[in-house]
Design an enzyme around this catalytic site. Sequence first.
Site, PDB file in Angstrom:
ATOM      1  N   SER A 217      35.167  46.971  35.024  1.00  0.00           N
ATOM      2  CA  SER A 217      35.037  46.321  36.570  1.00  0.00           C
ATOM      3  C   SER A 217      35.676  47.298  37.401  1.00  0.00           C
ATOM      4  O   SER A 217      35.633  48.510  37.529  1.00  0.00           O
ATOM      5  CB  SER A 217      35.414  44.825  36.380  1.00  0.00           C
ATOM      6  OG  SER A 217      35.418  44.353  37.768  1.00  0.00           O
TER       7      SER A 217
ATOM      8  N   SER B  61      52.578  23.443  47.193  1.00  0.00           N
ATOM      9  CA  SER B  61      51.960  24.519  48.155  1.00  0.00           C
ATOM     10  C   SER B  61      53.085  25.471  48.439  1.00  0.00           C
ATOM     11  O   SER B  61      54.160  25.805  47.413  1.00  0.00           O
ATOM     12  CB  SER B  61      51.726  23.721  49.461  1.00  0.00           C
ATOM     13  OG  SER B  61      51.158  24.509  50.366  1.00  0.00           O
TER      14      SER B  61
ATOM     15  N   HIS C  77      36.831  44.769  29.206  1.00  0.00           N
ATOM     16  CA  HIS C  77      35.538  45.293  29.778  1.00  0.00           C
ATOM     17  C   HIS C  77      35.817  45.879  31.041  1.00  0.00           C
ATOM     18  O   HIS C  77      36.880  45.894  31.277  1.00  0.00           O
ATOM     19  CB  HIS C  77      34.577  44.033  29.815  1.00  0.00           C
ATOM     20  CG  HIS C  77      35.050  42.892  30.808  1.00  0.00           C
ATOM     21  ND1 HIS C  77      35.069  42.823  32.361  1.00  0.00           N
ATOM     22  CD2 HIS C  77      35.744  41.857  30.532  1.00  0.00           C
ATOM     23  CE1 HIS C  77      35.892  41.977  32.672  1.00  0.00           C
ATOM     24  NE2 HIS C  77      36.110  41.234  31.683  1.00  0.00           N
TER      25      HIS C  77
ATOM     26  N   HIS D 181      52.381  17.418  44.906  1.00  0.00           N
ATOM     27  CA  HIS D 181      51.390  18.428  44.691  1.00  0.00           C
ATOM     28  C   HIS D 181      51.979  19.786  45.252  1.00  0.00           C
ATOM     29  O   HIS D 181      53.128  19.749  45.816  1.00  0.00           O
ATOM     30  CB  HIS D 181      50.294  18.355  45.785  1.00  0.00           C
ATOM     31  CG  HIS D 181      50.771  17.749  47.174  1.00  0.00           C
ATOM     32  ND1 HIS D 181      50.889  16.406  47.357  1.00  0.00           N
ATOM     33  CD2 HIS D 181      51.069  18.444  48.200  1.00  0.00           C
ATOM     34  CE1 HIS D 181      51.274  16.230  48.650  1.00  0.00           C
ATOM     35  NE2 HIS D 181      51.531  17.408  49.044  1.00  0.00           N
TER      36      HIS D 181
END
Length: 910
Positions: free
Chosen positions: A446, A588, A444, A586
């Site tokens: 944009s 980062s 599409h 986690h």
Amino acid sequence: MAATVEGPELEAAAAAGDASEDSDAGSRALPFLGGNRLSLDLYPGGCQQLLHLCVQQPLQLLQVEFLRLSTHEDPQLLEATLAQLPQSLSCLRSLVLKGGQRRDTLGACLRGALTNLPAGLSGLAHLAHLDLSFNSLETLPACVLQMRGLGALLLSHNCLSELPEALGALPALTFLTVTHNRLQTLPPALGALSTLQRLDLSQNLLDTLPPEIGGLGSLLELNLASNRLQSLPASLAGLRSLRLLVLHSNLLASVPADLARLPLLTRLDLRDNQLRDLPPELLDAPFVRLQGNPLGEASPDAPSSPVAALIPEMPRLFLTSDLDSFPVTPQGCSVTLACGVRLQFPAGATATPITIRYRLLLPEPGLVPLGPHDALLSHVLELQPHGVAFQQDVGLWLLFTPPQARRCREVVVRTRNDNSWGDLETYLEEEAPQRLWAHCQVPHFSWFLVVSRPVSNACLVPPEGTLLCSSGHPGVKVIFPPGATEEPRRVSMQVVRMAGRELQALLGEPEAAVSPLLCLSQSGPPSFLQPVTVQLPLPSGITGLSLDRSRLHLLYWAPPAATWDDITAQVVLELTHLYARFQVTHFSWYWLWYTTKNCVGGLARKAWERLRLHRVNLIALQRRRDPEQVLLQCLPRNKVDATLRRLLERYRGPEPSDTVEMFEGEEFFAAFERGIDVDADRPDCVEGRICFVFYSHLKNVKEVYVTTTLDREAQAVRGQVSFYRGAVPVRVPEEAEAARQRKGADALWMATLPIKLPRLRGSEGPRRGAGLSLAPLNLGDAETGFLTQSNLLSVAGRLGLDWPAVALHLGVSYREVQRIRHEFRDDLDEQIRHMLFSWAERQAGQPGAVGLLVQALEQSDRQDVAEEVRAVLELGRRKYQDSIRRMGLAPKDPALPGSSAPQPPEPAQA
């Protein structure tokens, strides 16, 4: 065509070109002639002008070696002109007879009227280059086959269905291009061209190649793209000199394995074929491009009929600069926009006809989402309507500036989807060393832009665990154990390098070193259920056997925090000879440092800022023949000398400023001071200051016109232009901005360069428009923008001695230009004003007049004036749209993504 023309007919045709010329008219016709080049392809009545010269036979004509003629002429007049070339231009070495200068209502180039050549042209004994592109040739003229010295033959965009056998008898031919024709077969004699080095047969209807093609022993480049080839002859392996072989967009089901053994081959393009299997030699070769092939897929049960391959040729549209929309039907089409962007709508992409609109927007911080280490490589392309899903992906090709550094970096197309920005799978296509395309498939429309970013690697982590490695630095790995996640989640990594010399200079420590900077991000919950192992290379020059562990620091940064934290004491560092491993739950940013310093976090902030700064110089130059025209540019330090050498032929001015440092996407302003002001109402002029946004790979250049309220007849005006900082990008460390604020008001000032407007003599005083009485005039319309009388006066004041070239490109006849020159021979300003306003009065009320003016300025190499006209039109459009918006009459239009638009996602913080 007849080969000769009778003398009386020739004289009559020449006399029709200018019946009023006297005996010395030949000397006045020679402005067409530049040295040994005669260029008449862009002048109305070029054939008549050449016939006129042939009658007079000036001495300069005998020296002409390069001739250009348009074939958008009367066929009989064109025939008469070409018949005179062997007698009048006997030294001719290059002959260009091209169409394509005119376009139809859809913007497509029109073919010229040329269908044959006079037999007498074979008498051009010195001819080495012949260009017959964009014509209506159905067969190759017989005289071409007798040009024994011909080295380059260009036949693109004609109607040729075959090539003659006698073509193989041209002994000196080294370059042959027959693209965009209707060739179905090739003559076996083509293999006899032993000197041929470059052969381009793309965009034809070829389904087979003769085995004799393997006899082209000197061939360096062979382009067979966009044909119907289903197989290749084994004799191609005999092209031992071949370096480039382009076969994309065919129907190939197999390729000879011996192609991998060609000793000099550097690129084999096999994209978009029907290859399901390849020999291992080709599959593993680094120079082979295979995207768009069904490799590894099973063959269909019933092979497609050869008749099904006979797909009608897809319509092609070429838009001019005055068009901002085009129609697309279910049949599909290929579109080339005026800005160079290409789109390909496959058949069935739309179920119903639809109108596509486009805009090319200048980049600005609120519209360009960049990560911390990204660089912008193109302007922003907006395609509308937004959000309409196509039934098949649309191909998009964007031109971009080649990045300076390519190691560990990649080029991607970035687009906006559902209020967020993302990167598309992108392939690069190289048309020339400095002309690159970024190709992607879009579902599409944009906003689209091209960026350079650190190489990104991603994978989907299943509950069973997996391994993710960096393609930019193989030593960087992330190991996910079983049970690290319950549901599959997507993780990605980027690796950024820092030069050791910069770090050592920053710290003043010769032994300091760092590892590559690692950025890890993920989707899903912020933490993993099991610790994930990260492997980083030890800092350069450091080994696990010799390092001092007290000097090794693992740093961690989690946006949007402003500090880097030393987490060495919080993790267990496992060291090998070359690598350090640690476990995290986690993701980062992570960085290994080796230094004797204690407070490493603050040093890391400075180093990370230095990674993103660009060292630049600012220049301000005045045009030599028009000091009121000022060029302002911000250049990377390593490009200043080369740029100045190129500009100083036409400009002069002070030395560049001292080196300053700027971030990607940082705003800055140029303000004229001490009696000098900007002489235009520009959309990029705010409170008298010219606005810039610095992007390291774009030009960052503007040309403005300045004026003064002081009396230049009394004395010269010695002013200056100062450069000041504006807004800093959002993702700059807070401490960097704070440091600038602490420096006080002078922190915004970057440089000041002198500007001098010379003293005017009494006869040179400002006369623009003085005593001129013209009827009110508005050229254009409210939606596309108006050019008023004062705007045209401003344009007239810029043209100077270039006005005849602009007039000819506007369609003003050569005779009219000469008449204006004679009538106002003592007043150059009056010549320009009379030409421009008489043309404008004839164009009043007609659509496309403003676009024609801009196009004429560009064709006359006055890009500076064309850009000023565009700026005036854009300002007018903005005012018009604002007024109808205030009245509530504006239709809803998708808003540009402003500064509140989300940036590319940063790694999540636990």
